[in-house]
Design an enzyme around this catalytic site. Structure first.
Site, PDB file in Angstrom:
ATOM      1  CG  ASP A 155      -5.791  -6.073  10.088  1.00 43.98           C
ATOM      2  OD1 ASP A 155      -5.775  -7.280  10.026  1.00 43.98           O
ATOM      3  OD2 ASP A 155      -4.639  -5.599   9.056  1.00 43.98           O
ATOM      4  CB  VAL A 210       5.763   4.109   7.307  1.00 42.52           C
ATOM      5  CG1 VAL A 210       5.760   5.009   8.602  1.00 42.52           C
ATOM      6  CG2 VAL A 210       4.274   3.513   6.977  1.00 42.52           C
ATOM      7  N   GLY A 234       0.612  -1.218   0.166  1.00 39.82           N
ATOM      8  CA  GLY A 234      -0.090   0.004   0.060  1.00 39.82           C
ATOM      9  C   GLY A 234       0.799   1.131   0.090  1.00 39.82           C
TER      10      GLY A 234
END
Length: 344
Positions: A170, A66, A63
């Protein structure tokens, strides 16, 4: 049945030993005054991407990525999560993080514009890492006092989300982050959902298979709030299951629902979660209060599973010595926090 469902769920995360995207990382020598990002969120537009220096990569995933970043003027440290344009759930994650503001949720300070069209979230940096990173590496399980504090703070975060009709979907050790002050905060809203007032939400089989609740494996049931009231699946019950598996994993020091060393295939996980029994190790090592708490979380029938409100008044939570539990958790964080390879 297993083979058919494996084809229908190709996107589930099955790697149980994957570390997390945030971890303790000392400030570089060039930064003489650095503070963690714990202030209140600021209006979008007050921060700009060019205001930050990227110090290190905290994690990578399908995705996005970071970074650990430092604000040039103040030297304050943040986590900058960049979600690739077009990634499923990106818009929903931005929507959710804009809605929430709680001491039990990793704070989003700002959503920053990018020239590429990616989503950039400026997040609070948690210097203790994730519970996943703390329990792995051969360190073993957590003491019960620390577990009680983890449970209490995570439940407070879930109660906050429930009041705003947000389902995380999640909950797992990798998505519960800690800091050196002993705070536990819920992170990563990539597949979170805001439940409509009619009780409808997206398809329930997204997420990490190892922490999915039994009802989320049953794609032939009504999973969208349709049908008779008594047949509807409570979407919030799945987060309670995830917390139960998390607490049990922190107790035993490894993923608890499969035998040690067993490959975590989708079929093995489905059988263990839907039909398996709790590990016998729990009976011989845990207090009655902890056993009762985990059992209340891991009821396979979601209608019999305890709610967040019920768990907040469970003896395992209310009977703890708050100061001693916080000290025990801080000790675990201090002893086990270290830079490791991470991913989103």
């Amino acid at each position: 049945m297993a083979a058919a469902r494996e084809r229908r769920l190709p996107h589930l995360h099955l790697t149980l030993d994957a570390p997390t995207w945030a971890f303790r990382c000392p400030a570089p020598a060039s930064v003489t005054v650095a503070t963690l990002s714990t202030s209140a969120p600021r209006p979008d537009g007050e921060f700009r991407l060019i205001d930050f220096d990227r110090l290190s990569v905290l994690g990578r995933g399908n995705g996005g990525i970071v970074h650990k970043v430092s604000h040039r003027r103040t030297s304050a440290l943040y986590a900058l999560k960049i979600i690739h344009r077009g990634h499923p759930g990106a818009d929903e994650e931005v929507d959710v993080v804009r809605r929430v503001d709680s001491p039990h949720i990793v704070r989003c300070h700002s959503v920053l514009p990018t020239a590429s069209g990616d989503s950039a979230l400026l997040l609070e940096l948690m210097d203790g890492g994730s519970l996943d990173s703390l329990v792995r590496g051969g360190h073993g399980g957590f003491p019960e006092e620390a577990l009680a504090e983890v449970a209490a703070q995570a439940l407070s975060g879930l109660a906050y989300l429930r009041a705003r009709r947000v389902v995380h979907r999640d909950i797992k050790p990798a998505n519960l982050l800690v800091n050196s002050a002993g705070h536990v905060k819920i992170a990563d809203f990539g597949i979170a959902e805001v439940v409509s007032r009619a009780g409808k939400y997206r398809a329930a089989y997204e997420g990490t298979a190892a922490y999915m609740s039994p009802e989320r494996f049953d794609t032939e049931r009504s999973l969208h709030g349709d049908g008779d009231e008594q047949d509807r699946v409570d979407p919030y019950a799945a987060d309670v299951w995830g917390l139960g598996v998390t607490v049990l994993e922190l107790l035993v020091g490894r993923y608890p629902l499969l035998p040690a060393g067993q490959k975590p295939s989708w079929a093995a996980l489905m059988c263990a979660i839907c039909f398996g029994e709790l590990p016998t190790l729990l009976d011989s090592t845990a207090s009655p209060e902890l056993r009762g708490f985990v059992a209340a979380c891991l009821q396979k029938d979601h209608r019999k599973r305890a709610s967040v409100a019920e768990l907040l008044v469970h003896p395992f939570v209310t009977g703890r010595d708050v100061a001693a539990s916080r000290r025990a958790l801080c000790q675990v964080i201090e002893q086990r926090s270290m830079p490791i390879s991470t991913r989103v």
